[in-house]
Structures are given as C-alpha cells and as structure tokens.
Write an enzyme that holds these catalytic residues in place. Structure first.
Site, PDB file in Angstrom:
ATOM      1  N   ARG A   1       4.341 -12.786  10.088  1.00 38.44           N
ATOM      2  CA  ARG A   1       4.860 -11.515   9.894  1.00 38.44           C
ATOM      3  C   ARG A   1       6.388 -11.525  10.748  1.00 38.44           C
ATOM      4  NH1 ARG A   1       1.533  -7.568   9.000  1.00 38.44           N
ATOM      5  NH2 ARG A   1       2.749  -6.019   9.458  1.00 38.44           N
TER       6      ARG A   1
ATOM      7  N   GLU B   1       0.990  -1.165  -0.079  1.00 32.57           N
ATOM      8  CA  GLU B   1       0.022   0.175   0.154  1.00 32.57           C
ATOM      9  C   GLU B   1       0.767   1.143  -0.199  1.00 32.57           C
ATOM     10  OE1 GLU B   1      -3.525   1.408   2.882  1.00 32.57           O
ATOM     11  OE2 GLU B   1      -2.731  -0.762   3.231  1.00 32.57           O
TER      12      GLU B   1
ATOM     13  N   LYS C   1       4.487   0.609   9.574  1.00 34.44           N
ATOM     14  CA  LYS C   1       4.749   1.806   8.744  1.00 34.44           C
ATOM     15  C   LYS C   1       4.063   3.096   9.559  1.00 34.44           C
ATOM     16  CE  LYS C   1       3.104   0.325   4.926  1.00 34.44           C
ATOM     17  NZ  LYS C   1       2.272  -0.110   3.520  1.00 34.44           N
TER      18      LYS C   1
HETATM   19  P1  ATP Z   1       2.804  -2.141   8.217  1.00 37.69           P
HETATM   20  O1  ATP Z   1       1.858  -3.002   9.128  1.00 37.69           O
HETATM   21  O2  ATP Z   1       4.078  -2.002   8.494  1.00 37.69           O
HETATM   22  O3  ATP Z   1       1.760  -1.056   8.098  1.00 37.69           O
HETATM   23  P2  ATP Z   1       1.308  -3.481   5.850  1.00 37.69           P
HETATM   24  O4  ATP Z   1       0.967  -4.646   6.147  1.00 37.69           O
HETATM   25  O5  ATP Z   1       0.135  -2.650   6.211  1.00 37.69           O
HETATM   26  O6  ATP Z   1       2.481  -3.027   6.871  1.00 37.69           O
HETATM   27  P3  ATP Z   1       1.583  -3.238   2.990  1.00 37.69           P
HETATM   28  O7  ATP Z   1       2.087  -2.238   2.512  1.00 37.69           O
HETATM   29  O8  ATP Z   1       0.069  -3.567   2.917  1.00 37.69           O
HETATM   30  O9  ATP Z   1       2.136  -2.937   4.703  1.00 37.69           O
HETATM   31  O10 ATP Z   1       2.399  -4.736   2.950  1.00 37.69           O
HETATM   32  C1  ATP Z   1       2.633  -5.016   1.811  1.00 37.69           C
HETATM   33  C2  ATP Z   1       3.202  -6.577   1.853  1.00 37.69           C
HETATM   34  O11 ATP Z   1       4.214  -6.861   2.729  1.00 37.69           O
HETATM   35  C3  ATP Z   1       1.892  -7.301   2.361  1.00 37.69           C
HETATM   36  O12 ATP Z   1       1.767  -8.613   1.602  1.00 37.69           O
HETATM   37  C4  ATP Z   1       2.168  -7.381   3.805  1.00 37.69           C
HETATM   38  O13 ATP Z   1       1.830  -8.889   4.408  1.00 37.69           O
HETATM   39  C5  ATP Z   1       3.904  -7.529   3.883  1.00 37.69           C
HETATM   40  N1  ATP Z   1       4.308  -7.382   4.824  1.00 37.69           N
HETATM   41  C6  ATP Z   1       3.952  -6.143   5.940  1.00 37.69           C
HETATM   42  N2  ATP Z   1       4.692  -6.065   7.108  1.00 37.69           N
HETATM   43  C7  ATP Z   1       5.480  -7.368   7.050  1.00 37.69           C
HETATM   44  C8  ATP Z   1       6.237  -8.138   7.894  1.00 37.69           C
HETATM   45  N3  ATP Z   1       6.606  -7.486   8.962  1.00 37.69           N
HETATM   46  N4  ATP Z   1       6.756  -9.374   7.662  1.00 37.69           N
HETATM   47  C9  ATP Z   1       6.195  -9.808   6.389  1.00 37.69           C
HETATM   48  N5  ATP Z   1       5.636  -9.338   5.507  1.00 37.69           N
HETATM   49  C10 ATP Z   1       5.058  -8.044   5.870  1.00 37.69           C
HETATM   50 MG    MG Z   2      -1.432  -3.793   4.790  1.00 33.40          MG
END
Ligand code: ATP
Ligand code: MG
Length: 569
Positions: free
Chosen positions: A265, A40, A275
């Site tokens: 994760r 995102e 983020k």
């Molecule tokens: P955050 O929780 O840091 O805001 P998010 O999951 O909202 O992260 P996205 O931009 O939606 O961020 O993530 C893109 C991809 O990265 C998604 O498939 C998500 O599952 C993966 N991802 C995000 N954080 C992690 C993590 N800590 N470990 C593994 N994969 C992750």
């Molecule tokens: Mg997300």
C-alpha cells in the site's frame, strides 16, 4: 501519460504486469483481463485508493480488459449512501469509467447464502454457539494451536436447521455464528475456522431490513470476485495471509478461480492514510470535513486545486512493489507543479500588501499594460493589467536594511515591476506611533515601459504588484502539512497520531489584493500567482468574497532531490 516504446515497456514490467502477461501468453481465462476496484463504502477515498484505482483501471485499459466498481458493503453499521456517492464522484474525477459495471457485494447476499448452504451440506461449515469472546479465546495464538469448539461436530441436518433459523431471526444478535470447518491447528490463523456469518440486526443501505445475518468480509470478498469473473484480484499486502482461505472457499465451492495478487500500500510522508483515522479527524472537528484542503482525500485534494492528471502521473511514477515503503510527499507536489506549470494562467496577487507610491507618475493617469498569460504556452495569450500611481507590493519585498543577496526593493535601489516599469525607492513613510513602514515612495523611469530599459541597464529584482484603486480584496488560505511527523509509523509509544497534528497547517490571510482580471474566478479555477505558488478558488468562494487556496508553493524540493541523484550518477 507518457507513451512508452514497446521495448521500453517490456523491460520495465512490474511484477503484476509480468504475471498478467504470462497469463495472457498461456491463454488463461481466454486471455481475458478483468479487474475491479472494491471500496468499502465507509469513508471517502484517499490518495492510497487513487493508487489502487489507477492500477486496476489502468491495467484494464492497457490490456483491453474491463474494470468493475464493486462496493464491498458487508458491514451495515459503518456504511452510508453518502460514501457511495462520493466514491463514484472521485473515481470519475480521476478520469476512470466503470460504465454499467457498478456492483455491490450486497447484490450477492442471496448467492452467498446459497454457497453457505452448499458448504454446510458438504460438511465444511457449522453453526457455532460460542460467543465472540469465546471464539477469540479458542482461536489460539501464532505459537499455540487453537481449540475446537464443542459445537464443531454438529450434524449437517442440525447445522442446516440452525442456519435457516438464524436467517429467519429466531436468535438474538451475536448468539450464533456460521463458521467454516477448516483447521483449528493451522499455522495460518485465518484458516482456524473463520466466521462466515454473524447475527446482526442492522439496517443496510441497500437491503434495508431484509437480513439479520451478515456475511463477513472474508466470506464475501473472494466469492464476489468469482461471481464477477474477475481474473486478477489485486489487493494490498495485508490480505496475503487471507489468500489461502479465499482459495479454500473457491475450491470447496468449485467456482471461478480469481487470482489474487498483493502489492504494497502507499504510504506518504507527513500524511496519515487510513480511512479510520481520517474519519476521526472529521468527527472530532480537527478538520472542516472530508474535503478539507489539508486532507489526503481525493475530495480534499480536488478542493485544494490538485489535478487528476497530476495524481495519475504520481501513481504512474511510484509504480507497484511487494515491499512497504514511504513515498516522499515532495514527489506528489513535483507532479502537481509540472502539470500546473503547463496549464495555469499567471496572474498577480499581493498576499501581504504595503502601499507603493510612484511620486513622478501623474495622479489621474491609468495605463493598461500587456501581460503574458503563460510563458510556457503562447496560445494562452495575453491580458491587460491596470497600472497607476498607487500600487500594492508584498511587504517582504521591501527592506529598509537589506541583507546581503537581497535583490528586492530598498532605499536607493532600482527594481523591475513585472510587465510595467523600473522603479527606484526614494523614501518611506512610517507610522508615527509604531514606527512601522506604511508607504514606500518611488520614482519610475518612463523609458522602461514593459519592464525593459532601452539603454540596456539591468536590475536584479522583479516584483509583482497590483494597482491599489483597481485591486480586488480576497482571502487566501495557505497550507502546510497536516502532520509534523515524517513517517506516521514512527508514532512514539504512548502517543496518538493526533498528537502530531501540525498547529500551523492552515494560515488565513484576509487582506490580500488581486488584479481585477480575477474577479469572475469560480470555485475550482486554478492560477499561478507570480512568485507565490499555484492557487485555486475555494468552494467557499463567491462573487462578493473571493477565497483562494494555495495548492502548492513554487519551491520544488523534489526537483532538487532528482538533480542531486543525477549528479551523483
Ligand atoms: P483504509 O486502510 O484507509 O481504511 P481500506 O483498505 O480499508 O483502506 P477499502 O475501501 O477496503 O479501504 O479499499 C479499497 C481498495 O483500495 C482496496 O483494494 C485496498 O487494498 C486499496 N487501498 C486502500 N488503501 C490503499 C493504499 N494506501 N495504497 C494502495 N491501495 C490501497
Ligand atoms: Mg479494506
């Protein structure tokens, strides 16, 4: 990346690769493997994303498939072009390539709208007039079923009419939503008539003001995978409960069924990976920006001096699992040291200098001594380092009253100056007022050139040094963990994650001295400063004023942990 034998690989398949290999075996999707990384664009990528990137692009590479980059840009109020650009830069830097497969959920807005009409026509979606608060109230809890909205049983005709008028901008923001008609009593809250569209007058970074209704993430995500023909849609565990919903949408629409697989994760000790929280640190000025070298962002780590190879190696080693755990940051640092040890040129820099004068060395003499660039790699050659009568050594390398096991310089003690000579401390000069030692006086033994005594006598200490007249002044920034809390999920009630910011995470040393061979170092250049760690010229570094970040110190706690584990058997 290490090559594994086929047998070894087969026995060590993780659960995702096991699923993929089974799918290939039964020729599901004609044996195709097509993954995607779906960020995102509402922040910079962090080390957790690196895990997901390595996994998705890595699987595509291993199974000769494809991996798309898809921006899940359904939330116009939080997304920016700056984030899109930084995400692309970071993925490329990590060593992955999506070729021409750069997609945006916003590219599918029209298709998604069509799908929504399809669901309305099938009696599977309705326009609701409840407010966001009322929808929440009606939703029920884990133990109580939800209540159906009084607008749930509108006619298909009325729903079609209202939905079209929602799109046309007839109603104010938040006045109506489109909801899937599933089951308000479902044990899974995601199935209780989730919202698919909300009215929101916000300009989108790609579609501008074309739309005043926006798809929710839950409505857009699965369909986007399906549109792209993604075979294995890999995401983190928090989406496990959403899978039945995504499958429901796919079944109702009769579109390509992507298979969702969830993994745990990454959590890292002494690190906050989210983020939303990282954005807070940036916005409140707790760090200098997304690329502050203390940040667990890819851009921060790059600026700090991390290599993509080290990050990929780390992601390989941690693997994927179904259960949440916290990885010791010492493992990441270990991977980094292993890589830098191989590639970094050794140089000498004195971080906290004190003068050392060699009384029996001629005043006008200058020698250019040969120094090995990397004992791990002969092909990196040697360089010449100037040596003269007045040098700088580390203040901590001299003690007037040396404690036991202190093998460095002390009155009467002989040590080796790396690549140079043996010197023996004769006396010190103190500041008249403060009593602080300002100069250490030594004599050298001309028969020890290169740092080895012809008579075979040995010394226990070896010090790094620079020639005072030839040294260049540099600034060095030393870092410690940004957080003092080992496990960020252990934040005590009533406190905030920011209460655990480490006040000593940055130490700036402005009076460092460095050998002249580094004068042309450019931002991003990496070195090992002997005995001090690995360093990288910072983005702030200029020809006039060199600035170095310490990437990581030399002490390797993970190697110790590993050794202890091995000896335990
Ligand atoms: P955050 O929780 O840091 O805001 P998010 O999951 O909202 O992260 P996205 O931009 O939606 O961020 O993530 C893109 C991809 O990265 C998604 O498939 C998500 O599952 C993966 N991802 C995000 N954080 C992690 C993590 N800590 N470990 C593994 N994969 C992750
Ligand atoms: Mg997300």
């Amino acid at each position: 990346m290490a090559e594994k034998s086929a047998k070894e690989a087969a026995s060590s398949l993780d659960f995702i690769r096991t699923i993929i290999e089974e799918d290939i075996k039964v020729n599901k999707n004609d044996g195709r493997v097509h993954t995607r990384f779906p960020p995102e664009p509402n922040g910079y990528l962090h080390i957790g994303h690196a895990k997901s990137i390595c996994l998705n692009f890595g699987l595509a590479r291993e199974y000769k498939g494809l991996c798309n980059l898809r921006f899940d840009d359904t939330n116009p109020t939080k997304e920016e072009v700056e984030y899109v650009d930084s995400i692309k830069e970071d993925i490329r830097w990590l060593g992955f390539d999506w070729k021409d497969r750069e997609y945006y959920a916003s590219d599918y807005f029209e298709t998604l709208y069509g799908y929504a009409i399809q669901l309305i026509k099938a009696g599977k979606a309705y326009v609701d007039d409840l407010s966001a608060d009322e929808i929440r109230e009606f939703r029920g809890t884990l133990t109580e079923p939800g209540k159906e909205s009084p607008f749930r049983n509108r006619s298909i005709q009325e729903n079609l009419d209202l939905f079209e008028r929602m799109r046309a901008g007839e109603f104010p923001d938040g006045a109506r939503t489109l909801r899937a008609k599933i089951d308000m009593a479902s044990g899974n809250l995601n199935m209780r008539d989730p919202v698919m569209y909300r009215i929101l007058r916000a300009s989108h970074h790609r579609t501008g003001n074309d739309w005043c209704i926006y798809a929710t993430y839950d409505w857009a995500h699965g369909q986007s995978d399906s549109i792209e023909g993604i075979t294995h849609s890999i995401c983190t565990l928090e989406f496990e409960g959403h899978r039945p919903l995504y499958n429901w949408f796919i079944e109702q629409l009769g579109i390509f069924p992507s298979r969702q697989i969830e993994f745990a994760r990454l959590n890292l000790s002494y690190t906050v990976i989210s983020k939303r929280k990282l954005l807070q640190l940036v916005e409140e000025g707790q760090v200098s920006g997304w690329d502050d070298p203390r940040m667990p962002t890819i851009s921060g780590m790059r600026r700090r001096g991390y290599t993509p190879e080290a990050i990929r190696d780390f992601c390989d080693r941690i693997g994927v699992a179904k259960r949440e755990s916290t990885v010791d940051i010492a493992l990441l640092e270990h991977c980094l040291r292993e890589d830098l040890n191989r590639r970094a040129q050794r140089v000498m820099a004195v971080l906290r200098p004190i003068r050392l004068v060699i009384d029996n060395y001629p005043e006008d003499k200058l020698e250019m001594l040969e120094a090995v660039n990397n004992p791990e790699d002969e092909s990196m050659g040697t360089r010449k380092v100037p040596f003269s009568r007045i040098l700088y050594i580390e203040r901590e390398d001299f003690r007037e009253d040396p404690p036991k096991k202190y093998f460095r310089l002390a009155p009467g003690r002989e040590v080796r100056l790396k690549h140079a000579y043996y010197v023996t401390c004769k006396n010190v000069i103190e500041d008249d007022n403060t009593g602080e030692i300002v100069e250490v006086h030594c004599t050298y033994d001309p028969e020890t050139r290169g740092g080895w005594a012809k008579d075979g006598r040995r010394v226990k200490g070896t010090l790094h040094w620079v020639s005072a007249d030839h040294a260049i002044d540099v600034e060095v920034r030393l870092y410690d963990h940004l957080f003092t809390l080992e496990d960020s999920s252990n934040v005590t009630e009533g406190t905030d994650f920011k209460d655990y910011l480490n006040p000593r995470s940055l130490e700036t040393l402005t009076d460092c001295k460095m050998e002249p061979s580094l004068k042309d170092a450019a931002p991003g250049d990496r070195f090992q400063f002997l005995r001090q760690g690995y360093f990288c010229a910072d983005a702030d570094s200029t020809k006039e004023k060199l600035v170095f970040n310490r990437t990581v110190s030399l002490r390797d706690t993970w190697a110790k942990i590993e050794k202890a584990l091995k000896t335990k058997g």
